[in-house]
Design a protein around this motif. Structure first.
Motif, short mmCIF file in Angstrom:
data_model
loop_
_atom_site.label_atom_id
_atom_site.label_comp_id
_atom_site.label_asym_id
_atom_site.label_seq_id
_atom_site.Cartn_x
_atom_site.Cartn_y
_atom_site.Cartn_z
N THR A 141 -91.02 37.67 -27.55
CA THR A 141 -90.95 37.13 -26.20
C THR A 141 -91.74 35.83 -26.16
O THR A 141 -92.49 35.53 -27.10
N PRO A 142 -91.61 35.07 -25.09
CA PRO A 142 -92.40 33.84 -24.99
C PRO A 142 -93.91 34.11 -25.09
O PRO A 142 -94.67 33.26 -25.53
N GLY A 143 -94.34 35.31 -24.72
CA GLY A 143 -95.75 35.66 -24.80
C GLY A 143 -96.15 36.29 -26.12
O GLY A 143 -97.28 36.75 -26.27
N GLY A 144 -95.24 36.37 -27.08
CA GLY A 144 -95.52 36.96 -28.38
C GLY A 144 -94.69 38.20 -28.61
O GLY A 144 -93.84 38.56 -27.80
N GLY A 145 -94.93 38.87 -29.72
CA GLY A 145 -94.16 40.06 -30.07
C GLY A 145 -94.52 41.26 -29.21
O GLY A 145 -95.68 41.46 -28.86
N LYS A 146 -93.52 42.05 -28.84
CA LYS A 146 -93.71 43.27 -28.06
C LYS A 146 -92.93 44.38 -28.74
O LYS A 146 -91.87 44.16 -29.31
N ALA A 147 -93.47 45.59 -28.64
CA ALA A 147 -92.80 46.76 -29.20
C ALA A 147 -92.56 47.77 -28.08
O ALA A 147 -93.45 48.04 -27.26
N TYR A 148 -91.34 48.30 -28.03
CA TYR A 148 -90.96 49.27 -27.01
C TYR A 148 -90.33 50.49 -27.68
O TYR A 148 -89.74 50.37 -28.75
N GLU A 149 -90.42 51.62 -27.01
CA GLU A 149 -89.70 52.80 -27.43
C GLU A 149 -88.68 53.10 -26.35
O GLU A 149 -88.98 53.06 -25.16
N VAL A 150 -87.44 53.42 -26.76
CA VAL A 150 -86.38 53.76 -25.82
C VAL A 150 -86.55 55.23 -25.43
O VAL A 150 -86.42 56.13 -26.26
N LEU A 151 -86.88 55.46 -24.14
CA LEU A 151 -87.07 56.83 -23.66
C LEU A 151 -85.77 57.47 -23.19
O LEU A 151 -85.51 58.65 -23.42
N LYS A 152 -84.95 56.66 -22.50
CA LYS A 152 -83.76 57.22 -21.90
C LYS A 152 -82.67 56.15 -21.81
O LYS A 152 -82.97 54.99 -21.53
N VAL A 153 -81.42 56.56 -22.04
CA VAL A 153 -80.27 55.68 -21.88
C VAL A 153 -79.30 56.39 -20.95
O VAL A 153 -78.94 57.55 -21.20
N ALA A 154 -78.89 55.72 -19.90
CA ALA A 154 -77.94 56.31 -18.96
C ALA A 154 -76.88 55.26 -18.59
O ALA A 154 -77.14 54.06 -18.63
N PHE A 155 -75.72 55.73 -18.24
CA PHE A 155 -74.63 54.86 -17.79
C PHE A 155 -74.26 55.32 -16.39
O PHE A 155 -73.55 56.30 -16.22
N LEU A 156 -74.80 54.64 -15.40
CA LEU A 156 -74.62 55.02 -14.00
C LEU A 156 -73.51 54.26 -13.33
O LEU A 156 -73.29 53.14 -13.56
#
Length: 156
Positions: A141-156
């Motif tokens: 990102t513009p502010g540096g590297g970020k790490a995320y974990e995907v908790l949930k995926v939904a198609f609403l």
């Protein structure tokens, strides 16, 4: 011409804006120009120049929206499933701060990060495409590297 992906909600919002511009804004600015012309000398008439500038903006926006609508590919996220793709609503947790955020991946025209609508072409959305629940995602990102974990995926 490239298709412009958008949700039904995004398409409806553009269509409503187009109708408002054509049925309310355009006639109002035409009346304002006519009224300003009645005041005489147009070279020093600020009302006239302001109304003409507003008219130019309205006409440009009408053309822009008509172009988007003509190229729109409306995708119903409710009919999708599987890994993350356009229209998915994704809940992520920041691996550093443990902060949870939910985003829906949408087209450029309807993106609004403050309301959780993530532009399909953004670095985060591009990193998420194809991932599934439980996957980790690293994004620059513009502010540096970020790490995320995907908790949930939904198609609403």
């Amino acid at each position: 011409m490239d298709k412009v992906p958008m949700t039904a909600r995004g398409f409806a919002a553009l269509d409503a804006e187009l109708k408002t511009l054509k049925s309310q804004e355009r006639p109002a600015v035409i009346r304002a120009i006519a009224e300003a012309r009645e005041h005489g000398d147009l070279s020093e008439n600020a009302e006239y120049h302001s109304a003409r500038e507003r008219q130019s903006f309205i006409e440009g926006r009408i053309q822009e929206i008509e172009g988007l609508i003509s190229r729109a590919e409306v995708i119903d996220p409710g009919k999708l499933s599987g890994s993350i793709k356009f229209g998915a609503t994704v809940t992520l947790v920041d691996e550093d701060t443990e902060e949870e955020r939910t985003y829906q991946i949408v087209g450029e025209t309807e993106a609004d990060i403050a309301n959780g609508l993530l532009n399909l072409k953004s670095p985060l959305a591009r990193a998420l495409i194809g991932k599934e629940e439980g996957d980790s995602v690293e994004v620059m990102t513009p502010g540096g590297g970020k790490a995320y974990e995907v908790l949930k995926v939904a198609f609403l």
